[in-house]
Design a protein around this motif. Structure first.
Motif, PDB file in Angstrom:
ATOM      1  N   THR A 208       0.807  -1.221   0.000  1.00  0.00           N
ATOM      2  CA  THR A 208       0.000   0.000   0.000  1.00  0.00           C
ATOM      3  C   THR A 208       0.844   1.277   0.000  1.00  0.00           C
ATOM      4  O   THR A 208       0.386   2.322  -0.452  1.00  0.00           O
TER       5      THR A 208
ATOM      6  N   ILE B 192      -6.471  -0.918   2.806  1.00  0.00           N
ATOM      7  CA  ILE B 192      -6.289  -0.105   1.596  1.00  0.00           C
ATOM      8  C   ILE B 192      -7.353   1.002   1.549  1.00  0.00           C
ATOM      9  O   ILE B 192      -7.087   2.117   1.112  1.00  0.00           O
ATOM     10  N   ALA B 233      -1.770  -4.643   2.913  1.00  0.00           N
ATOM     11  CA  ALA B 233      -1.800  -3.387   3.662  1.00  0.00           C
ATOM     12  C   ALA B 233      -1.489  -3.731   5.117  1.00  0.00           C
ATOM     13  O   ALA B 233      -1.396  -4.907   5.472  1.00  0.00           O
TER      14      ALA B 233
END
Lengths: 470, 470
Positions: A208, B192, B233
């Protein structure tokens, strides 16, 4: 008035009023960014994004760089997905540029948005020249860095990934210039961009982080597109009550000082301009693909590797402890003691020291997962002890090796290679470019692309660059 | 663990474990939202977005609601643009739902994302049933409201448009449920999404406010799509150091309390569940298309209009001053004294009072620009004086008319229509729906769509709804 003034400045900037030194800085930023985009394009994070998003690719007129070999033919998509994926690639190795005061990586998002938008313009019959491109790039980066200055350092230290929060605004400014938006529409573009900040730092070390650069590019593009179509936003989006600076700035400076400098720029004649220093001139380029505060440590370790012949196992195994003296931010940003993969290793001063000493090199290859978990590297990494020295500058470090027989070797680095005081030369940038790009598109195509990047100002149509980078 | 726990709860929620009262609340939220989407679809803000984005529309399998009449045929686009544009429509009249504690408009972004995603699933050969849809809607809204609770009230009061910042996370949760993501991927989806907050309040009163809802939907969709493809993430994206709550929460509560309640939900058996109150049950629906804190004032003014026959010019012209006693937030949120157009009027308690008294009605029609600038409305608006009463609840107001001959008429409203204590009935929701939707797609088609919305749980395939809403 700040938003309006910044927007007006950005959309009306012309090539003829940009000093030569600033143009040169922009070309270097572009060349470095292009290398990172193509160099990053084969990274698993990028490939994963391509696979995930492929089912929703639209209008296939826009280039995803570096995919010809992998996909047998060039990979095309819509402008927005091209910007997203190229933007992820630009940042995924943490090998891109850095504006040291703000820690913004300024070029990536702006470059990928301008490339995608240039392909859209081309499809509509307008060629974007190299000078158009560089002018828009200067407008975008300059605005982004000044907005960043206005909220630094608190904004970043409180947890925002400033590259992702500022870049939508920078991209909107760049596109306002490229698309010749009128000041009112450019103001709306900056406004719509301001409401779409990307990136909190909890995601560092995962896919990310690089996503932030790509998404920021998309957000700025969407902002410019909507503004061009008449969509409205607050005219005081940045400086207003509950605007960008107030909400995201964490009690930082105001925009006023930044504005005053910009105003000076626009009024001065060419000779005076050359004496001023634009923010884009303070952009630096990384010799190593990792958090920039590790660079002085790596620089010292590579020098130690070379001068003490540490590729010889018997020599390196004599090291008992490795003692680092570093700037306070090193722990804060890059204190991961036991990184488990390449993405995490980019935030480990311990891994940086180990590869410098063991391998004498820190390129994307030394950040591959198998190196991060290599027993020999792990053995040396385990001997690293780091200590903060409050008096140190961020481009400074001292590495001291204590050998098994008791002797000590000390290597201080005052200004790491790639720092403002010791910038990478154009030749070093070229070598960095080829090292990244040749494995992706081949040596001769990489050399050709590098030449095009340096001579971008001569290009009547920058689509030769997208063609060569496929 | 909060992010993981929320994600796990969301992706594994099943229809059979949702209490009947919660399902009913979700169906009401859906019906109201659908009406707002179709009702908002002809608004200039939406049309402008369509025109601006049309050149980049992709894969045309997804419905932009309410465009058949305008475009002679249905308007189709890619999933992401459909969600953006329908999302803008859902919020553009400020007529959507409100969770009063957080001021989140919870349904819009989640509904448009689920509709677009259902069309994508349909194109891949999977029909999404009404029960699938409502389960995912509950998962999304419940997660969004709990994350919102964790940062309220500071987050909103410091300048974030909480609908835009929370909805990406809510949408990611809803899609994690609809797409049956595994808990690790659902965690990444929430992560995310968390890094893409949308919306600063400086943009209230411009096209960009409604954009927040649409962009939030897109952000959550992109998050789910990337996570489904394996993109990573931070697993502590919400609660971690430099995570969502810390960076955007402005020293608010933690997520722990919200988590405890969710944990109780998942463990309890059906009978116990019915005694708990889910956040989605606290969702309310607006009788008037404007900032909710104005509602008690409008409610009182419409009652005064009706009981004192104020459509008679001679009666209304006898009013000398109009004195409002209101909740403190009214000034903060809706204190615009001289709104210049419909979008600004939504944040004007003065306009709200004037249309209530003069026209006895507050629907989208009374927020059109020509009404906002009508001399008769302006004359009455100029007589409004508002005063904060710290003791008042947010659904409470007192309106006092002083007549030219000196007499006074006072109308207190303790719980405005549409408030939690005085919720809109299903019949009122139906009337609201038809009033919005019939002008767009015709009376009989509007009635059909309304019936489909109420009986969504019986639908094997919710594509009949997108078909009927074109």
């Amino acid at each position: 008035m700040a938003t309006k003034q910044l927007a007006t400045w950005a959309c009306s900037l012309e090539f003829s009023s940009v000093p030569r030194a600033v143009v040169d800085a922009a070309v270097r930023s572009f060349q470095n960014s292009l290398g990172c985009i193509v160099g990053g394009s084969t990274h698993p994070t990028v490939q994963q994004a391509i696979e995930a998003l492929k089912p929703t690719f639209g209008d296939a007129k826009h280039t995803i760089f570096g995919q010809s070999t992998k996909n047998a033919s060039a990979l095309l998509t819509d402008a927005s997905n091209a910007a997203l994926i190229n933007g992820i690639a630009s940042h995924v190795h943490d090998f891109d540029d850095t504006h040291l005061h703000t820690v913004i990586h300024p070029a990536g998002a702006v470059v990928v948005a301008l490339l995608a938008c240039s392909e859209s313009e081309k499809a509509r019959g307008r060629s974007v020249s190299g000078k158009d491109f560089i002018t828009a790039l200067v407008a975008g980066i300059e605005i982004g860095l000044r907005v960043g200055n206005a909220v630094s350092p608190n904004h970043y230290s409180e947890g925002w990934h400033i590259t992702g929060t500022v870049s939508p605004i920078a991209v909107a400014a760049a596109l306002s210039n490229l698309l010749h938006l009128q000041p009112d529409k450019a103001t709306n573009a900056l406004g719509i961009a301001s409401t779409q900040p990307v990136g909190i730092r909890v995601h560092f070390g995962t896919d990310t982080k690089a996503f932030h650069a790509g998404r920021a590019a998309q957000n700025g593009m969407l902002a410019a597109q909507l503004a061009q179509g008449g969509f409205t936003a607050a005219s005081d989006a940045l400086e207003g009550r509950r605007g960008w600076v107030e909400v995201l700035g964490n009690n930082s400076n105001s925009l006023d000082e930044q504005l005053e400098q910009l105003a000076t720029f626009s009024k001065q004649d060419q000779s005076n301009l050359n004496r001023e220093r634009w923010e884009i001139e303070k952009n630096t380029f990384k010799p190593f693909p990792c958090g920039i505060v590790i660079h002085p440590t790596i620089d010292a370790c590579i020098q130690l590797h070379n001068t003490h012949n540490l590729s010889d196992r018997t020599n390196i195994e004599r090291i008992k402890t490795i003692h680092l003296k570093v700037h306070p931010l090193v722990f804060d940003l890059t204190g991961k003691k036991t990184p488990k993969n390449g993405l995490e290793a980019k935030f480990s001063v311990y891994h940086g020291a180990a590869i410098g000493l063991v391998l004498g090199s820190a390129t994307p290859a030394e950040y591959e997962d198998h190196i991060v978990n290599d027993p020999h590297v792990l053995n040396i990494r385990g001997k690293v002890v780091a200590e903060v020295d409050e008096r140190m500058q961020s481009d400074e470090a001292v590495v001291k090796l204590t050998m098994s027989e008791g002797s000590e070797i000390e290597k201080p680095v005052q200004h790491a290679v790639g720092s403002l005081a010791h910038p990478m030369t154009n030749e070093q940038l070229e070598a960095k470019f080829l090292k990244q790009v040749a494995p992706v598109i081949g040596q001769s195509q990489a050399e050709g692309l590098d030449r095009l990047a340096w001579k971008i100002l001569e290009l009547e149509d920058i689509s030769v660059i997208t063609e060569a980078g496929k």
